[in-house]
Motif scaffolding. Structure first.
Motif, mmCIF file in Angstrom:
data_model
loop_
_atom_site.group_PDB
_atom_site.id
_atom_site.type_symbol
_atom_site.label_atom_id
_atom_site.label_comp_id
_atom_site.label_asym_id
_atom_site.label_seq_id
_atom_site.Cartn_x
_atom_site.Cartn_y
_atom_site.Cartn_z
ATOM 1 N N ARG A 37 0.836 -1.208 0.000
ATOM 2 C CA ARG A 37 0.000 0.000 0.000
ATOM 3 C C ARG A 37 0.867 1.254 0.000
ATOM 4 N NH1 ARG A 37 -4.702 1.942 -1.415
ATOM 5 N NH2 ARG A 37 -5.609 -0.054 -0.768
ATOM 6 N N LEU A 38 1.965 1.254 0.775
ATOM 7 C CA LEU A 38 2.856 2.405 0.816
ATOM 8 C C LEU A 38 3.533 2.631 -0.528
ATOM 9 C CD1 LEU A 38 4.515 1.849 4.311
ATOM 10 C CD2 LEU A 38 2.580 3.305 3.746
ATOM 11 N N ILE A 39 3.926 1.535 -1.174
ATOM 12 C CA ILE A 39 4.541 1.656 -2.503
ATOM 13 C C ILE A 39 3.521 2.210 -3.495
ATOM 14 C CG2 ILE A 39 5.611 0.375 -4.404
ATOM 15 C CD1 ILE A 39 6.693 -1.576 -2.278
ATOM 16 N N TYR A 40 2.302 1.701 -3.430
ATOM 17 C CA TYR A 40 1.221 2.184 -4.289
ATOM 18 C C TYR A 40 1.033 3.691 -4.112
ATOM 19 C CZ TYR A 40 -3.641 3.089 -5.678
ATOM 20 O OH TYR A 40 -4.782 3.622 -6.235
ATOM 21 N N GLU A 41 0.943 4.136 -2.866
ATOM 22 C CA GLU A 41 0.680 5.554 -2.608
ATOM 23 C C GLU A 41 1.854 6.432 -3.062
ATOM 24 O OE1 GLU A 41 -0.402 6.061 1.470
ATOM 25 O OE2 GLU A 41 -2.279 4.944 1.265
ATOM 26 N N GLN A 42 3.088 5.934 -2.884
ATOM 27 C CA GLN A 42 4.248 6.706 -3.318
ATOM 28 C C GLN A 42 4.261 6.861 -4.841
ATOM 29 O OE1 GLN A 42 6.591 8.137 -1.288
ATOM 30 N NE2 GLN A 42 7.551 9.065 -3.081
ATOM 31 N N LEU A 43 4.017 5.748 -5.563
ATOM 32 C CA LEU A 43 3.994 5.821 -7.028
ATOM 33 C C LEU A 43 2.805 6.649 -7.521
ATOM 34 C CD1 LEU A 43 4.982 2.136 -7.894
ATOM 35 C CD2 LEU A 43 6.427 4.172 -8.022
ATOM 36 N N LEU A 44 1.678 6.531 -6.837
ATOM 37 C CA LEU A 44 0.512 7.329 -7.209
ATOM 38 C C LEU A 44 0.822 8.820 -7.084
ATOM 39 C CD1 LEU A 44 -2.521 7.657 -7.864
ATOM 40 C CD2 LEU A 44 -2.963 7.500 -5.411
ATOM 41 N N ARG A 67 14.748 -0.051 -4.416
ATOM 42 C CA ARG A 67 14.416 1.258 -3.859
ATOM 43 C C ARG A 67 13.646 1.160 -2.553
ATOM 44 N NH1 ARG A 67 10.224 5.630 -6.633
ATOM 45 N NH2 ARG A 67 9.927 6.886 -4.762
ATOM 46 N N PHE A 68 12.647 0.274 -2.517
ATOM 47 C CA PHE A 68 11.773 0.195 -1.355
ATOM 48 C C PHE A 68 12.157 -0.907 -0.375
ATOM 49 C CE2 PHE A 68 9.009 2.204 -4.588
ATOM 50 C CZ PHE A 68 8.664 3.351 -3.888
ATOM 51 N N GLY A 69 13.181 -1.707 -0.718
ATOM 52 C CA GLY A 69 13.548 -2.806 0.164
ATOM 53 C C GLY A 69 12.458 -3.836 0.271
ATOM 54 N N ALA A 70 11.801 -4.112 -0.866
ATOM 55 C CA ALA A 70 10.628 -4.991 -0.871
ATOM 56 C C ALA A 70 10.870 -6.210 -1.760
ATOM 57 C CB ALA A 70 9.408 -4.226 -1.362
#
Length: 396
Positions: A37-44, A67-70
């Motif tokens: 969800r955090l990755i989604y919001e950052q890219l959004l 980048r996100f350590g994911a």
């Protein structure tokens, strides 16, 4: 050479983990949200602010993982959600590209929450709905009045009728609890919305009692699991005579928590006669009678407000928490850590519940014939002094 043909380099933006330039830790809301969800919001945000323009290719999954350590699975899920919201398009063998924004009419939604202001979880749930990326082009309206139970239900029904007259596109409905006539009022409002053809997403609870299930989508937590985990935690802490404390006329969510409490005791101790106590926990005489009769060394409270009231009374009676009685609650409301003995509790991710609720609403409007869904958001066990195991803080 077109932008889409250029070799992509990762943007140097702060990672969502909070470990980038400047250091520090993420906020509580951010840290408790799933990484996808955090990755989604950052890219959004980067798409909406023009960092990535329509037609431009996003960085590869491998670069975003770095980048996100994911993991690849986590990044792929963020991509899937962006594609679901028509923000990007994946081209096999080429990559993921930003879509041109489609013309979208603004939708209007209503909040129907009789207990807003008196039940602490609903304000952060509403904040989650409003800050959902999917809600940015839509409007949200609600009404709230501090009234007694009868007037509150009447005012909520009038608000429901206003939403119908305004022809809102959908309503987020949290059925009321505690009021004596709550079942009749909840059914009336649900029936009015259904007859008007208005989409409904239930927040936290259904108005149907188990094993019944209404025909509306719902988002909340696994309340049976919550009751089980808290009881199991007290057992591990050494408690043997564990009560379940509940306020009268509580919602169906509390019934599920009681069932989880009973199952945990049964698994650990066999048919040991679980004890559920309902009453006024601010009444010292009543509480003393409970202590004399049951002699508990552990209490699972149906929610944090019940725990707060009971703890205050126990203190007045000279009972020490956790030395004499270990206590746990559910919700992790803002004051839980400031009680006379900081409360061990199960934290509901209310903001995530709100975000998921908006996603469910929009998907229901897009696909009105799809099956009814129930989404359960995971909780986190927050260990503090009230259970006597604060040094063993952990999460579930």
């Amino acid at each position: 050479m077109s932008p889409s043909a250029r070799k992509q380099k990762p943007r140097k933006t702060p990672p969502v983990s909070g470990k980038g330039k400047g250091g520090g830790s993420p906020s509580q809301d951010s840290s408790s949200a799933p990484l996808h969800r955090l990755i989604y919001e950052q890219l959004l945000e980067e798409i909406q602010t023009g960092v990535y323009k329509p037609g431009e290719r996003l960085p590869s999954e491998a670069l975003l993982c770095e980048r996100f350590g994911a993991s690849r699975i986590t990044v792929a899920k963020a991509f899937q959600n962006l594609q679901r919201d028509n923000l990007v398009r994946r081209r096999p063998g080429s990559g993921t590209y930003v879509e041109k924004p489609a013309e979208q009419s603004s939708l209007k939604f209503g909040l129907l929450i009789p207990d807003l202001g008196s039940t602490d979880i609903f304000e952060p749930i509403c904040q989650g709905i409003m800050r959902s990326p999917a809600a940015r082009s839509h409007s949200l309206t609600w009404g709230h009045q501090n009234l007694d139970e009868t007037d509150k239900l009447k005012a909520t029904e009038r608000l429901c009728q206003q939403y119908i007259a305004q022809k809102v596109d959908g309503v987020f409905f949290a059925p009321t609890e505690y009021a004596a006539m709550r079942d009749e009022a909840n059914y009336r409002m649900a029936a009015m919305l259904q007859r008007a053809g208005i989409a409904v997403v239930l927040l936290d609870r259904d108005f149907e009692r188990y094993p019944g299930r209404s025909g509306f989508d719902m988002v909340g937590i696994d309340n049976h699991r919550a009751g089980f985990l808290l009881t199991e935690h007290l057992l591990k802490a050494g408690a043997k005579r564990i009560l379940f404390a509940v306020r009268q006329n509580s919602a169906s969510t509390v019934e599920a928590r009681m069932a989880g409490y009973r199952e945990a005791l049964f698994r650990a101790q066999g048919d040991c006669g679980a004890s559920v106590v309902s009453g006024d926990f601010e009444n010292a005489k009543f509480v003393q009678q409970v202590l004399n009769r049951h002699k508990p060394d552990g209490i699972v409270c149906a929610n944090d407000i019940t725990a707060a009231r009971l703890m205050k009374t126990l203190v007045s009676l000279g009972v020490k928490v956790p030395e004499d009685i270990r206590m746990v609650g559910i919700d992790d409301v803002s004051y839980a850590k400031f009680l006379p003995t900081p409360l061990t509790t199960l934290r509901q991710n209310c903001a995530e519940i709100g975000i998921v609720a908006m996603d469910m609403m929009l998907e229901r409007l897009r696909q009105p014939e799809m099956p009814v869904r129930e989404v359960l958001v995971r909780c986190e066990l927050v260990v503090r002094e009230s259970c006597g195991m604060s040094s063993l803080a952990s999460s579930k």
